[in-house]
Design an enzyme around this catalytic site. Sequence first.
Site: not given
Ligand SMILES: O=C([O-])CC(=O)C(=O)O
Ligand SMILES: [Mg+2]
Length: 590
Positions: A305, A281-282, A138, A490, A446
């Site tokens: 997020d 995600e992202d 991770y 996190n 991050n």
């Molecule tokens: O993935 C991770 O560590 C936390 C998160 O969702 C990001 O930073 O987009």
């Molecule tokens: Mg993320």
Amino acid sequence: MESTMKEMRDGVSVLDLDPKSTVGGGVEDVYGEDRATEDQLVTPWTFSVASGYSLLRDPQHNKGLAFTQNERDSHYLRGLLPPAVVNQELQERKLMNSIRQYQVPLQKYVAMMDLQRNQRLFYKLLVDNVEELLPVVYTPTVGEACQKYGSIFRRPQGLYISLNEKGKILEVLKNWPERSIQVIVVTDGERILGLGDLGCQGMGIPVGKLALYTALGGLRPSSCLPVTIDVGTNNEELLNNEFYIGLRQRRATGKEYSELLHEFMTAVKQNYGEKVLVQFEDFANHNAFDLLAKYGTTHLVFNDDIQGTASVVLAGVVAALNLIGGSLNEHKFLFLGAGEAGTGIAELIALEVSKRTKVPLEETRKKIWLVDSKGLIVSSRKDSLQHFKQPWAHEHEPVKDLLSAVKAIKPTVLIGSSGVGRTFTKEVIEAVSSYNEKPLILALSNPTSQSECTAEEAYTWSEGRAIFASGSPFDPFEYNGKVYVSGQANNAYIFPGFGLGLVISGAIRVHDDMLLAASEALAGQVSKENYDMGLIYPPFSNIRKISAQIAASVAAKAYELGLATRLPRPADLFKYAESCMYTPNYRSYR
Ligand SMILES: O=C([O-])CC(=O)C(=O)O
Ligand SMILES: [Mg+2]
């Protein structure tokens, strides 16, 4: 169940599993019928797996040298393995030794990904060594892995849906070998952590998040589906990189983009039903909010997020009140970064304060200020602001940078959600520390390279007074003879348990109250011992218990809101959640 093999078909044998070996086998057992297709089911513990050479190539059932002599006989493995039988504990010890030899984090990552050839051993390592291996599979290492995904690519993981698959997405979903999917993590790779557009190479993120769903939240690996939507990338470096694995074109936008996403979301519901959880995600800001709003009313969706990060940060802030004093509504918040994380956290804090004090949301928002790349978000900027920033445009004269904003607002809590590293400068931290005995400083971006400051900087520049947590982990730091241990703010604390809660209750929609329930459950897990060390999160070593607590709270809320479909409601949701969790111990094949 006496026979070890009921029949042979096309090199596939039907095995009896020893029911004893499935204790704690979890969501697997609760949804035992999901594990194999109907025609493969002979008894609840009997289903088809490959045999002989194919068995050693089957990640779900491979045990390597742990196959016993009896199993080797009954499953045509004799001669395919050296004579020694090595149990799972010894295999684990050997692999941990070898992973610890690697000096380069990316080598550890590749070794862990290679270990997915033996799924139960992979998860055994991750569950038993969670604090050590989380930074490997991770953040921060997964960020580097995504950047170099093409170069380190060994074998495909997850499902790739590109513009080439337009019109065929339902067929593509059917190509995936598992039928009973409970959680999908999907990205389009446009904003991978704080690293920007990594296109198709963002696949490392859904893969990593789902590994955590299983290890931390106990979802069955076979029920988890990582997906990357490839609409191109605007990252020139990747477009020119000979090892890039994605479409070599600039990003599709507008109608072309939304049609592909819509086809995907429609196909998902058609293929897996309405109880499959889709975690966004992202995605970049300009799509993330719209996708969540659009599909939030028709699908079981969750943006990690925006919502997961919000829930984890709210938990940390509530827990931190035990260290910094005051009640939630007495604090003043300043954010650097007004994207998904910043505005998502801000809104959840405002919502919680509103619930606690019965003061309207419009009022509780006024103690929360955000700075973006153009300075403090204030009312005179309102017309030019994106819609998700508008609720935060309070009355104030323009302020052009973070340091001036700190001086003008005098926040008690400083939160970094900018995706830009080293933006909490010495001056900024000194300023916030000059107004507060114990400033709460959260550097959420991050991976480590994008963190707004390091733990060392936060403690040194605040002269050891800051309560600090960060999105990516930092090692303990010694300052003036005292060791400072910082927590990891996190979303990994939230999404695995949150997803488990949705799955075990059969929830059909996500509601903000579930996020608040998850926050409260997490904050409730911080012990006196943790507080004594200055921590505002419990250690990850206890994460499976924490996830079960979160799952129970989320499920309870789903029942309360009438959004749960799994009836009757289990009396003890915590026990039920725990009993549903996958454990990675080997099963014995009799
Ligand atoms: O993935 C991770 O560590 C936390 C998160 O969702 C990001 O930073 O987009
Ligand atoms: Mg993320």
